[in-house]
Design a protein around this motif. Sequence first.
Motif, PDB file in Angstrom:
ATOM      1  N   ASP B 198      39.383  81.275  79.550  1.00 17.60           N
ATOM      2  CA  ASP B 198      38.051  80.901  79.071  1.00 17.60           C
ATOM      3  C   ASP B 198      38.015  79.392  78.809  1.00 17.60           C
ATOM      4  OD1 ASP B 198      35.792  82.394  76.708  1.00 17.60           O
ATOM      5  OD2 ASP B 198      35.895  80.296  77.316  1.00 17.60           O
ATOM      6  N   GLN B 199      37.189  78.700  79.586  1.00 16.81           N
ATOM      7  CA  GLN B 199      37.162  77.238  79.514  1.00 16.81           C
ATOM      8  C   GLN B 199      36.724  76.748  78.136  1.00 16.81           C
ATOM      9  OE1 GLN B 199      35.852  79.116  81.897  1.00 16.81           O
ATOM     10  NE2 GLN B 199      36.290  78.281  83.922  1.00 16.81           N
ATOM     11  N   ILE B 200      35.754  77.448  77.545  1.00 20.80           N
ATOM     12  CA  ILE B 200      35.248  77.007  76.229  1.00 20.80           C
ATOM     13  C   ILE B 200      36.369  77.089  75.186  1.00 20.80           C
ATOM     14  CG2 ILE B 200      33.569  77.455  74.424  1.00 20.80           C
ATOM     15  CD1 ILE B 200      32.067  76.661  76.753  1.00 20.80           C
ATOM     16  N   GLU B 201      37.088  78.239  75.192  1.00 21.93           N
ATOM     17  CA  GLU B 201      38.198  78.393  74.266  1.00 21.93           C
ATOM     18  C   GLU B 201      39.182  77.247  74.428  1.00 21.93           C
ATOM     19  OE1 GLU B 201      40.457  82.134  74.328  1.00 21.93           O
ATOM     20  OE2 GLU B 201      38.534  83.136  73.969  1.00 21.93           O
ATOM     21  N   ALA B 202      39.496  76.935  75.669  1.00 19.65           N
ATOM     22  CA  ALA B 202      40.471  75.872  75.931  1.00 19.65           C
ATOM     23  C   ALA B 202      39.980  74.539  75.383  1.00 19.65           C
ATOM     24  CB  ALA B 202      40.733  75.771  77.432  1.00 19.65           C
ATOM     25  N   MET B 203      38.719  74.226  75.665  1.00 21.29           N
ATOM     26  CA  MET B 203      38.186  72.929  75.251  1.00 21.29           C
ATOM     27  C   MET B 203      38.133  72.802  73.733  1.00 21.29           C
ATOM     28  SD  MET B 203      37.649  71.244  77.994  1.00 21.29           S
ATOM     29  CE  MET B 203      36.610  69.851  77.549  1.00 21.29           C
ATOM     30  N   THR B 204      37.792  73.913  73.038  1.00 21.16           N
ATOM     31  CA  THR B 204      37.621  73.796  71.593  1.00 21.16           C
ATOM     32  C   THR B 204      38.942  73.862  70.846  1.00 21.16           C
ATOM     33  OG1 THR B 204      37.125  76.146  71.604  1.00 21.16           O
ATOM     34  CG2 THR B 204      35.260  74.662  71.446  1.00 21.16           C
ATOM     35  N   LEU B 205      39.940  74.526  71.378  1.00 21.31           N
ATOM     36  CA  LEU B 205      41.162  74.749  70.618  1.00 21.31           C
ATOM     37  C   LEU B 205      42.236  73.697  70.880  1.00 21.31           C
ATOM     38  CD1 LEU B 205      41.589  78.610  70.912  1.00 21.31           C
ATOM     39  CD2 LEU B 205      41.253  77.338  68.805  1.00 21.31           C
ATOM     40  N   ALA B 206      42.289  73.192  72.102  1.00 25.00           N
ATOM     41  CA  ALA B 206      43.502  72.516  72.546  1.00 25.00           C
ATOM     42  C   ALA B 206      43.638  71.087  72.046  1.00 25.00           C
ATOM     43  CB  ALA B 206      43.548  72.516  74.075  1.00 25.00           C
ATOM     44  N   ASP B 207      44.895  70.678  71.793  1.00 24.55           N
ATOM     45  CA  ASP B 207      45.217  69.262  71.729  1.00 24.55           C
ATOM     46  C   ASP B 207      45.359  68.736  73.147  1.00 24.55           C
ATOM     47  OD1 ASP B 207      45.260  69.246  68.971  1.00 24.55           O
ATOM     48  OD2 ASP B 207      47.358  69.899  68.923  1.00 24.55           O
ATOM     49  N   ARG B 208      46.113  69.519  73.921  1.00 29.28           N
ATOM     50  CA  ARG B 208      46.203  69.215  75.345  1.00 29.28           C
ATOM     51  C   ARG B 208      46.034  70.510  76.119  1.00 29.28           C
ATOM     52  NH1 ARG B 208      51.267  65.762  77.120  1.00 29.28           N
ATOM     53  NH2 ARG B 208      52.360  66.930  75.515  1.00 29.28           N
ATOM     54  N   ILE B 209      45.507  70.434  77.328  1.00 31.87           N
ATOM     55  CA  ILE B 209      45.457  71.622  78.159  1.00 31.87           C
ATOM     56  C   ILE B 209      46.312  71.421  79.401  1.00 31.87           C
ATOM     57  CG2 ILE B 209      43.190  72.446  77.421  1.00 31.87           C
ATOM     58  CD1 ILE B 209      41.956  71.221  79.814  1.00 31.87           C
ATOM     59  N   ALA B 210      46.877  72.537  79.862  1.00 29.27           N
ATOM     60  CA  ALA B 210      47.604  72.525  81.131  1.00 29.27           C
ATOM     61  C   ALA B 210      46.872  73.484  82.047  1.00 29.27           C
ATOM     62  CB  ALA B 210      49.042  72.959  80.930  1.00 29.27           C
ATOM     63  N   ILE B 211      46.297  72.928  83.123  1.00 26.90           N
ATOM     64  CA  ILE B 211      45.510  73.767  84.025  1.00 26.90           C
ATOM     65  C   ILE B 211      46.394  74.188  85.195  1.00 26.90           C
ATOM     66  CG2 ILE B 211      43.462  73.864  85.471  1.00 26.90           C
ATOM     67  CD1 ILE B 211      42.300  71.658  83.663  1.00 26.90           C
ATOM     68  N   LEU B 212      46.449  75.496  85.429  1.00 25.58           N
ATOM     69  CA  LEU B 212      47.295  76.025  86.489  1.00 25.58           C
ATOM     70  C   LEU B 212      46.451  76.708  87.550  1.00 25.58           C
ATOM     71  CD1 LEU B 212      49.288  76.750  83.692  1.00 25.58           C
ATOM     72  CD2 LEU B 212      50.758  77.090  85.660  1.00 25.58           C
ATOM     73  N   ASP B 213      46.931  76.616  88.789  1.00 30.10           N
ATOM     74  CA  ASP B 213      46.322  77.406  89.854  1.00 30.10           C
ATOM     75  C   ASP B 213      47.406  77.769  90.849  1.00 30.10           C
ATOM     76  OD1 ASP B 213      44.277  78.624  91.343  1.00 30.10           O
ATOM     77  OD2 ASP B 213      44.252  76.890  92.704  1.00 30.10           O
ATOM     78  N   LYS B 214      47.442  79.023  91.251  1.00 25.76           N
ATOM     79  CA  LYS B 214      48.417  79.530  92.217  1.00 25.76           C
ATOM     80  C   LYS B 214      49.835  79.123  91.846  1.00 25.76           C
ATOM     81  CE  LYS B 214      45.084  79.674  95.939  1.00 25.76           C
ATOM     82  NZ  LYS B 214      44.171  78.570  96.237  1.00 25.76           N
ATOM     83  N   GLY B 215      50.151  79.201  90.560  1.00 27.09           N
ATOM     84  CA  GLY B 215      51.511  78.945  90.114  1.00 27.09           C
ATOM     85  C   GLY B 215      51.874  77.474  90.011  1.00 27.09           C
ATOM     86  N   GLU B 216      50.910  76.586  90.293  1.00 30.99           N
ATOM     87  CA  GLU B 216      51.240  75.165  90.226  1.00 30.99           C
ATOM     88  C   GLU B 216      50.403  74.453  89.169  1.00 30.99           C
ATOM     89  OE1 GLU B 216      52.266  73.189  94.264  1.00 30.99           O
ATOM     90  OE2 GLU B 216      51.204  75.046  94.724  1.00 30.99           O
ATOM     91  N   LEU B 217      51.047  73.522  88.487  1.00 31.44           N
ATOM     92  CA  LEU B 217      50.351  72.756  87.456  1.00 31.44           C
ATOM     93  C   LEU B 217      49.401  71.770  88.114  1.00 31.44           C
ATOM     94  CD1 LEU B 217      50.179  72.158  84.419  1.00 31.44           C
ATOM     95  CD2 LEU B 217      51.927  70.420  84.748  1.00 31.44           C
ATOM     96  N   GLN B 218      48.111  71.816  87.719  1.00 32.63           N
ATOM     97  CA  GLN B 218      47.121  70.947  88.320  1.00 32.63           C
ATOM     98  C   GLN B 218      46.911  69.676  87.496  1.00 32.63           C
ATOM     99  OE1 GLN B 218      45.790  71.896  91.322  1.00 32.63           O
ATOM    100  NE2 GLN B 218      47.079  73.731  91.175  1.00 32.63           N
ATOM    101  N   GLN B 219      46.813  69.869  86.209  1.00 29.36           N
ATOM    102  CA  GLN B 219      46.574  68.711  85.345  1.00 29.36           C
ATOM    103  C   GLN B 219      47.049  69.053  83.944  1.00 29.36           C
ATOM    104  OE1 GLN B 219      42.558  67.273  85.450  1.00 29.36           O
ATOM    105  NE2 GLN B 219      43.112  65.299  84.564  1.00 29.36           N
ATOM    106  N   HIS B 220      47.613  68.059  83.252  1.00 32.15           N
ATOM    107  CA  HIS B 220      48.168  68.277  81.921  1.00 32.15           C
ATOM    108  C   HIS B 220      47.771  67.087  81.072  1.00 32.15           C
ATOM    109  CE1 HIS B 220      51.899  68.604  79.137  1.00 32.15           C
ATOM    110  NE2 HIS B 220      50.846  69.172  78.611  1.00 32.15           N
ATOM    111  N   CYS B 221      46.771  67.250  80.196  1.00 27.37           N
ATOM    112  CA  CYS B 221      46.242  66.115  79.449  1.00 27.37           C
ATOM    113  C   CYS B 221      45.325  66.640  78.357  1.00 27.37           C
ATOM    114  CB  CYS B 221      45.469  65.199  80.393  1.00 27.37           C
ATOM    115  SG  CYS B 221      44.088  66.064  81.140  1.00 27.37           S
ATOM    116  N   PRO B 222      44.831  65.785  77.472  1.00 23.58           N
ATOM    117  CA  PRO B 222      43.856  66.239  76.484  1.00 23.58           C
ATOM    118  C   PRO B 222      42.612  66.770  77.184  1.00 23.58           C
ATOM    119  CG  PRO B 222      44.712  64.097  75.861  1.00 23.58           C
ATOM    120  CD  PRO B 222      45.241  64.387  77.235  1.00 23.58           C
ATOM    121  N   PRO B 223      41.922  67.736  76.556  1.00 18.65           N
ATOM    122  CA  PRO B 223      40.826  68.422  77.241  1.00 18.65           C
ATOM    123  C   PRO B 223      39.722  67.492  77.721  1.00 18.65           C
ATOM    124  CG  PRO B 223      41.002  69.090  74.902  1.00 18.65           C
ATOM    125  CD  PRO B 223      42.224  68.339  75.253  1.00 18.65           C
ATOM    126  N   MET B 224      39.320  66.524  76.879  1.00 17.59           N
ATOM    127  CA  MET B 224      38.206  65.691  77.305  1.00 17.59           C
ATOM    128  C   MET B 224      38.560  64.805  78.487  1.00 17.59           C
ATOM    129  SD  MET B 224      35.678  66.703  75.905  1.00 17.59           S
ATOM    130  CE  MET B 224      34.483  65.535  76.555  1.00 17.59           C
TER     131      MET B 224
END
Lengths: 412, 256
Positions: B198-224
């Motif tokens: 859930d994107q909203i949950e991620a944006m509101t809770l995280a200090d940093r988010i790690a976005i994954l797709d097909k087993g690979e890390l896409q981006q790892h940084c603060p949500p904004m």
Amino acid sequence: MSGERAMRDWYAPLEIYTLSSWLRAAFIVNLFLLSFDFLRGEGLVLSLLGILMLGLLVNTLPDGSASWRRDVSLLLSGGIIAIGVLSVLSEPIGFVLWMESWLIVPGAISLYWISSPHVSRWNREEMELDRIERGLARNNEYSSSYQRIGKHVILAHFAFIVLLPVLWIIDISLSPGNALGGSFADSFTTEHFSKILNGDQFWIWMTNSLIVSIGTTIAGLALAVPAAYAFSRYKFAGRDQAMFSFLLVQMFPGIIIIVPYFMVMKTLGLLNSHLGLILAYSVTALPLCVWMLKGFFDTVPRELEESALLDGCSRFEIFTRIILPLSLPAIAVTALFSFLAAWNEFLLALTFNTSNDMYTLPVGLASMISATGQSWGDFAAASLLVSLPVVILFVLFQKFLVEGLSAGGVKG
Amino acid sequence: MVSVRYEKVTKRYDDGTEAVKNLDLEVADGEFLVLLGPSGCGKSTTLRMLAGLEDISEGDIRIDNARINDLPPGARGLGMVFQSYALYPHMNIEENLSFGLKRMKGEEKIGVEEIKSRVDNMAKMLGLSEELTKRPKELSGGQRQRVALGRALIKRPKVLLMDEPLSNLDAELRHQMRGEIRRLHEELGCTTIYVTHDQIEAMTLADRIAILDKGELQQHCPPMEAYRNPANEFVEGFLVKHLNDIKETADSLFKD
């Protein structure tokens, strides 16, 4: 005006509502009873005629507009009563009386109700609006209880049919002499019971049966619970094949393995012993127990175990602290099944344990009916005593049974 | 200092499919990291490898520089909240909370009184003091989720793991629990890894988010930052476009 029209169109007296469902039920019960006539080979034509008329009557019940329907229904009701009376007269024994009451009583009720002034007025469309209103309220109030009466009458009859053999055995066990016949509840004695209970043999058989059944239950569960857990949770080579082979064993009729079994037991020196029977019964009960328990374990969520893993449990602790307490109902049911299977088993017990001291109860019972004499009274008393522990077990385990059999049906 | 580091971690199943590919990721002390991605992207597997519920095919996972690949799950000092709560149905709430404490071994072994005071404190903190003698099935969904949270936190875990903990709750409760989780995190300062789709949950809770797709890390940084500078097309579509859609819908609703 349309409201009044709707009321008139929808209103039918309570009697008609009730009759239509009661008569349908009577029609179906009579269809069943027809098979008795068929087996007796008599009265078939009369019963068929009665059923035919019942069916017609259901479809010609007054509907509030066509007055001919009322006359036809009255005629049919009378006819049904006549047929019932006729067949009772042709063969006045108790059983037939019971059967034909399924024609006479519905016929009489419908005759009485359809001829009542209330229904006649309605049928001739002469009913005033306020009476219709009151009638509707009455329908609302009473219809469900009338339906319930009908249901219970039918259920009581079926319960009676099921209980009949049991009642018969109780009657035989309490009647003097050792005959099967005799009329019901004509005399009373406890001689058969005291004879059985004071004799040594019955208690020896009882002890044997208890040892074997309890032993089977314990041995069977000790094997089945861990096996079922492994089948449910671990993936290993040959798992599905093993599960299937369990079923395969169940598919053979038990009698074809008796001879090989006998040879094995003889070689092992386990003839005329408790252990031999316990082993044989455990093996027979195992497939069913494993399948039942596996089915239950499958419904215990994996996340519970993972959670326990993170809480620091070892595999074994998970099994004893989480899985076992959760599956107590299922285990109780499985235990009951294997106990009953061992308690009632006859063929293997007869084959393995040939000495009188090692008989289990079913074999002992059978030995009471021999070529030299049939003491049916003693036999009936002993049968009742044999089924007593089973009844007690069922009563004790009732709560578990319901829980266990419906386990996994509802997500908790 | 509690930090978690994934070093070239790969999860390969028996049939050869790779759920997680060559993952490098580190979580700082006291950080709230959200693993975000569509279902089947490997985010749950990533978490479960850390918890010890899945074997690691290749690479290492380190907590405080100690390699934990071969430690049993109970010894890793983690607390986990499951989507289905996974409360023990045959125990009451008190027993549920203390179950893990009673299993602590060696130096970490805890006395009876300490267990009791920890249970009482945790119950008070989560507003469950009245429910201690009840069974899980007597509680509402939100209360169950709180018990699950308490059971994970009561062991004072080095890292708190949450696997889609709010998916079983209705929208109202989800919103409320989201606030509560963030509040608890700020109070306790516990390093947290949170899995969600859930994107909203991620944006509101995280200090940093790690976005994954097909087993690979896409981006790892603060949500904004992910929202402003999506690293690639996938992040753009999954996160930015989705959030903009929600914003547009809300705007068009309240336009008049």
